[in-house]
Enzyme design. Structure first.
Site, PDB file in Angstrom:
ATOM      1  N   LYS A 122       0.858  -1.191   0.000  1.00 31.24           N
ATOM      2  CA  LYS A 122       0.000   0.000   0.000  1.00 31.24           C
ATOM      3  C   LYS A 122       0.886   1.230   0.000  1.00 31.24           C
ATOM      4  O   LYS A 122       1.685   1.421   0.916  1.00 31.24           O
ATOM      5  CB  LYS A 122      -0.918  -0.015   1.232  1.00 31.24           C
ATOM      6  N   ASP A 227     -13.324   4.799  10.198  1.00 33.79           N
ATOM      7  CA  ASP A 227     -13.737   4.732   8.788  1.00 33.79           C
ATOM      8  C   ASP A 227     -14.254   3.317   8.511  1.00 33.79           C
ATOM      9  O   ASP A 227     -13.905   2.675   7.532  1.00 33.79           O
ATOM     10  CB  ASP A 227     -12.537   5.052   7.892  1.00 33.79           C
TER      11      ASP A 227
HETATM   12  P1  ADP Z   1      -7.543   3.525   1.015  1.00 40.89           P
HETATM   13  O1  ADP Z   1      -6.878   4.159   2.196  1.00 40.89           O
HETATM   14  O2  ADP Z   1      -7.117   4.162  -0.254  1.00 40.89           O
HETATM   15  O3  ADP Z   1      -9.018   3.420   1.172  1.00 40.89           O
HETATM   16  P2  ADP Z   1      -7.408   0.694   1.642  1.00 40.89           P
HETATM   17  O4  ADP Z   1      -6.392   0.245   2.632  1.00 40.89           O
HETATM   18  O5  ADP Z   1      -8.806   0.814   2.148  1.00 40.89           O
HETATM   19  O6  ADP Z   1      -6.930   2.059   0.963  1.00 40.89           O
HETATM   20  O7  ADP Z   1      -7.374  -0.301   0.407  1.00 40.89           O
HETATM   21  C1  ADP Z   1      -8.090  -0.050  -0.792  1.00 40.89           C
HETATM   22  C2  ADP Z   1      -8.614  -1.349  -1.391  1.00 40.89           C
HETATM   23  O8  ADP Z   1      -7.527  -2.235  -1.670  1.00 40.89           O
HETATM   24  C3  ADP Z   1      -9.523  -2.114  -0.452  1.00 40.89           C
HETATM   25  O9  ADP Z   1     -10.855  -1.727  -0.563  1.00 40.89           O
HETATM   26  C4  ADP Z   1      -9.310  -3.551  -0.882  1.00 40.89           C
HETATM   27  O10 ADP Z   1     -10.132  -3.850  -1.983  1.00 40.89           O
HETATM   28  C5  ADP Z   1      -7.864  -3.573  -1.343  1.00 40.89           C
HETATM   29  N1  ADP Z   1      -6.981  -4.047  -0.259  1.00 40.89           N
HETATM   30  C6  ADP Z   1      -6.292  -3.296   0.616  1.00 40.89           C
HETATM   31  N2  ADP Z   1      -5.562  -4.038   1.462  1.00 40.89           N
HETATM   32  C7  ADP Z   1      -5.778  -5.312   1.107  1.00 40.89           C
HETATM   33  C8  ADP Z   1      -5.289  -6.582   1.597  1.00 40.89           C
HETATM   34  N3  ADP Z   1      -4.437  -6.666   2.610  1.00 40.89           N
HETATM   35  N4  ADP Z   1      -5.713  -7.699   0.984  1.00 40.89           N
HETATM   36  C9  ADP Z   1      -6.585  -7.616  -0.050  1.00 40.89           C
HETATM   37  N5  ADP Z   1      -7.067  -6.473  -0.558  1.00 40.89           N
HETATM   38  C10 ADP Z   1      -6.683  -5.330   0.001  1.00 40.89           C
END
Ligand code: ADP
Ligand code: MG
Length: 489
Positions: A122, A227
């Site tokens: 991320k 959130d």
């Molecule tokens: P943001 O802060 O941009 O909202 P998130 O951490 O919520 O970022 O991640 C965005 C999207 O990426 C999530 O809705 C999910 O679909 C995917 N995602 C994030 N982390 C994971 C993970 N560890 N495993 C699988 N999918 C993930």
């Protein structure tokens, strides 16, 4: 834009030194004067100019022509590069695959370690869609003229990392945190759907209780997610249980607005269940009684996190930033829209040189006063891959389009949000090893085996899914695994 990954891998040690010097100089300068870059890098003048040119060509830095002096700023791509190089040196990641998510404030990629184990990377992008907001809301920046996307993004990653670790260690259903560097986090890849994509569940009541219980469990440990919604709750493929992600906005139950945050989390779930599953319950947790229940206060994870090195001041800075962006939101939670906004603000490749116009126009203080060079606090650390405490006032950079970032990283061109790539190029191992040479990629045998396993897995899952979440297919399916197909081609 066609990627030339090979080109970017072969960054020389001198170029890397210059890149690091730009990062260091950004600590005190929105636009780092070339003379200061030379000074910090400790290289000969002529050499530095050549390296600056070649780094700018690869979009790791961008030239900014100011009225008083010319200089450079680090781009998203450059910052990504430095973070990923650090992660790679620590053997946390070895190769980078498809982009699986573009959030308002992050980019999510599938990555793999040397054994081929897939994980999630991320990259925090705080400030990407909020430059106007930052400019009007600078309390936390003190006298600084502008907020720094680098600083905010790093804080976001550090905070998320701190919380994810503590939560994981205390048995909360969160992805396993693996590593963190600068604005990046590496974590376990969950085989799961975002709740938003699920149209039907066997028992909405059961899932509702599970989620409300989680809110209560957080609160009993002194925490509020902040959130807690259908985007940040994933439903596991294997067990159907919830996994919670996305923690940069978590707050303590002793926060002055704790009750408001708590109620908002509860309300998000109630609203979603009402709309999506036509499920409504009179039973839902209330802040005060939750905190008075037996079990509350057994762990004070908020205190543990506070003791983990993420300072109160940093917490406050991030919180104010996040709140300020929320206040300015138009109420839409559609991720695609945020991308469009991003596109609006970005400047074309050709504009790159003056892409830092914001800095060029408005940066009278830091740059001009300090242009003489303040190297004392900017000496290059022993290990160049260490994060040299990122700038608080460097230039917000709306000009780095996603494609340019990924090009600089050596990533694949991301597919448009929500769409699967129709074409996947060969694997893209990072090559930041000691010699900076191209590492051997995964052998053909392993690739074939993976492909076989993948297709078997897909077949198994589609059968299961049809039974369990019928209807979810009707929605756009952006689940993670689907996007990794061909990762090992
Ligand atoms: P943001 O802060 O941009 O909202 P998130 O951490 O919520 O970022 O991640 C965005 C999207 O990426 C999530 O809705 C999910 O679909 C995917 N995602 C994030 N982390 C994971 C993970 N560890 N495993 C699988 N999918 C993930
Ligand atoms: Mg999210």
């Amino acid at each position: 834009m066609k990627l030339d990954v090979n080109d970017i891998r072969y960054i020389t040690s001198e170029e890397f030194r210059v890149l690091t010097a730009v990062e260091m100089g950004s600590k005190n300068h929105e636009v780092v004067p070339s003379s200061l870059i030379t000074q910090i890098s400790g290289l000969r003048n002529g050499g530095v100019n050549k390296h600056l040119g070649s780094l700018a060509k690869r979009n790791l830095i961008a030239r900014v022509q100011n009225t008083k002096y010319d200089g450079y700023r680090l781009t998203y791509g450059g910052y990504d590069y430095l973070a990923m190089r650090a992660l790679s040196k620590r053997n946390s990641i070895h190769s980078v695959g498809n982009q699986i998510g573009v959030g308002k404030e992050s980019d999510i990629y599938v990555v793999a370690d040397e054994e081929g184990k897939q994980m999630v990377l991320k990259l925090h992008r705080l400030g990407r869609t909020s430059f106007r907001t930052i400019k009007t809301n600078r309390d936390y920046m003190g006298k600084r003229k502008s907020a720094s996307w680098m600083y905010m993004s790093r804080l976001g990653a550090q905070k998320e990392w701190a919380f994810m670790k503590i939560l994981y260690e205390h048995g909360f259903p969160v992805p396993k945190p693996i590593d963190q560097a600068r604005h990046c986090i590496v974590m376990e890849l969950m085989d799961a759907f975002p709740l938003r994509q699920i149209n039907e569940v066997a028992s909405p009541g059961q899932l509702y209780s599970e989620l409300m219980d989680l809110i209560v469990r957080f609160a009993h440990s002194g925490l509020i997610h902040g959130d807690f919604n259908e985007f940040n709750i994933l439903i596991r493929e294997d067990t159907g249980k919830a996994v919670v992600i996305d923690f940069p906005q978590m707050v303590s139950t002793s926060h002055e607005n704790a009750e408001w945050y708590f109620n908002r989390d509860v309300e998000c779930i109630r609203t979603f269940f009402r709309r999506r599953f036509r499920y409504e319950s009179a039973i839902y947790p209330k802040f005060r009684s939750t905190l008075n229940e037996p079990g509350a206060g057994d762990f004070q994870l908020d205190v543990i996190v506070a003791a983990s090195g993420f300072s109160k001041q940093e917490m406050k800075a991030l919180e104010e930033y996040i709140e300020s962006t929320r206040e300015n939101e138009d109420g839409s939670d559609d991720e695609e829209e945020s991308e469009e906004e991003d596109e609006d603000e970005s400047v074309s490749e050709e504009d790159g040189e003056t892409g830092g116009s914001e800095a060029a126009d408005g940066s009278d203080r830091t740059d001009r006063e300090e242009a003489a060079g303040d190297v004392s606090s900017s000496s290059i650390p022993q290990d160049l891959d260490e994060d040299p405490q990122v700038p608080r006032s460097s230039c917000p950079s709306p000009s780095d389009s996603l494609v340019r970032q990924t090009a600089a990283l050596g990533l694949r061109t991301p597919s448009p949000p929500g769409k699967h790539p129709t074409h996947v190029s060969r694997p893209q191992p990072l090559a930041f090893d000691k010699t900076d040479s191209l590492k051997e990629t995964v052998s053909a045998e392993v690739s074939k085996r993976r492909a076989r396993e993948e297709s078997k897995h897909h077949a198994r899952r589609s059968t299961k899914r049809m039974g369990r979440a019928r209807g979810s297919k009707a929605k756009q399916d952006t689940r993670v695994k689907a996007d990794t197909s061909g990762f090992w081609d």
